[in-house]
Design an enzyme around this catalytic site. Sequence first.
Site, mmCIF file in Angstrom:
data_model
loop_
_atom_site.group_PDB
_atom_site.id
_atom_site.type_symbol
_atom_site.label_atom_id
_atom_site.label_comp_id
_atom_site.label_asym_id
_atom_site.label_seq_id
_atom_site.Cartn_x
_atom_site.Cartn_y
_atom_site.Cartn_z
ATOM 1 N N ASP A 1 0.151 -8.678 1.463
ATOM 2 C CA ASP A 1 -0.672 -8.157 1.187
ATOM 3 C C ASP A 1 -2.337 -8.170 0.595
ATOM 4 O O ASP A 1 -1.858 -9.844 -0.053
ATOM 5 C CB ASP A 1 -0.051 -7.140 0.474
ATOM 6 N N LYS B 1 -9.906 2.505 14.741
ATOM 7 C CA LYS B 1 -8.131 2.564 15.488
ATOM 8 C C LYS B 1 -7.765 2.939 16.929
ATOM 9 O O LYS B 1 -6.773 2.909 17.546
ATOM 10 C CB LYS B 1 -8.181 4.359 14.344
ATOM 11 N N SER C 1 -4.271 6.604 13.700
ATOM 12 C CA SER C 1 -4.556 7.785 13.185
ATOM 13 C C SER C 1 -5.067 8.807 14.346
ATOM 14 O O SER C 1 -5.457 8.872 15.264
ATOM 15 C CB SER C 1 -5.893 7.546 12.372
ATOM 16 N N ARG D 1 -18.893 16.949 4.290
ATOM 17 C CA ARG D 1 -19.179 15.724 4.188
ATOM 18 C C ARG D 1 -19.336 14.872 5.709
ATOM 19 O O ARG D 1 -18.423 15.736 6.721
ATOM 20 C CB ARG D 1 -17.879 15.331 3.621
ATOM 21 N N TYR E 1 -14.104 3.827 11.117
ATOM 22 C CA TYR E 1 -13.009 4.445 10.735
ATOM 23 C C TYR E 1 -12.480 4.294 11.716
ATOM 24 O O TYR E 1 -11.388 3.355 12.249
ATOM 25 C CB TYR E 1 -12.695 4.846 9.170
ATOM 26 N N GLY F 1 0.955 -1.003 -0.249
ATOM 27 C CA GLY F 1 0.089 0.006 0.127
ATOM 28 C C GLY F 1 0.703 1.148 0.317
ATOM 29 O O GLY F 1 2.289 1.465 -0.053
#
Length: 340
Positions: A32, A155, A126, A297, A151, A11
């Site tokens: 991966d 984390k 993150s 958003r 998401y 990635g």
Amino acid sequence: MDKILVTGGLGFIGSHTVVELQNEGYEVIIIDDLSNSSEKVLDGIVAITGKKPVFEKLDLKEKDKVEAFFAKHSDVKGVIHFAASKAVGESVSEPLKYYENNIGTLVYILKELRKLPSVGFIFSSSCTVYGQADELPITENAPVKQAESPYGNTKQIGEEIIKDTCKVSPNLKAIALRYFNPIGAHESVEIGELPIGVPQNLVPFITQTAIGLRDELSVFGEDYPTPDGTCIRDYIHVVDLAKAHVIALKRLLENKNKSSYETFNLGTGTGSSVLDVIKSFEKVSGEKLKYKIVGRREGDIISAYADTNKANNELGWKTQLSLDDAMRSAWKWECKVRGK
């Protein structure tokens, strides 16, 4: 040198980290599943480093295959875990995909790591764990707030799982690296960000729009309480970010960590708005970008940028590359990929 496993190593961030690890002499194995990457990335890694890492195509959701991998590679000394789904917007519409892929796979890996004599674990976390922080810049002591998206929640949960596992695993040491916004490409333009399908991140959408692949860029919201009304983020060059992983890993392998579980912010310490990023791109590329302002958003926070003192002082790591450097390399990469 020590054998290091990099999950999601083909990635965007993973491939740059593999390059830095190989440049430091580590023996690298990549896992991966190629769901958001390409095996061709191996060619770029070889072109830069002169060495091909071992690659195993493996879906970490398949528990028996994870067990078989670690039975075969029981001499792994460190794991850098990138493999995860990462798009905020998609996580809102497909939460179960994110919980299965980001949490289930982490549990399977940690179960195997507990069987090893000694291992260092670097977790790709993150800044989303902070949500909309009360104070800026954000320090590692800022409260972890209720996540704004599934998401972000994966984390937060991931960090808690690792922390709890370290408490009962004397052989396991871990560092969670809380990234801000990684962008750019390697200066060789042999590897870079190449999302499959429509990009979920700002910079590849900018470069794909400029090259003619997308009609125009949507800027989500202009009514935020920021200087120009658009969201502010801390954009960090991916090469600077990759180098931090090697430094953090060495900290664990050399037993320089202060506790079995540590966290570090990785950013530049400077916030840039969406319009700042567009202006930087237009400056370094000479291209005029077609974009329009649309509504906000769901899941987006207003502003986030790092306090980098802990990483600077404890890890001895600092960013070297600027926003303009990152945008210039991202554009060169886009042009190379599209043959222009």
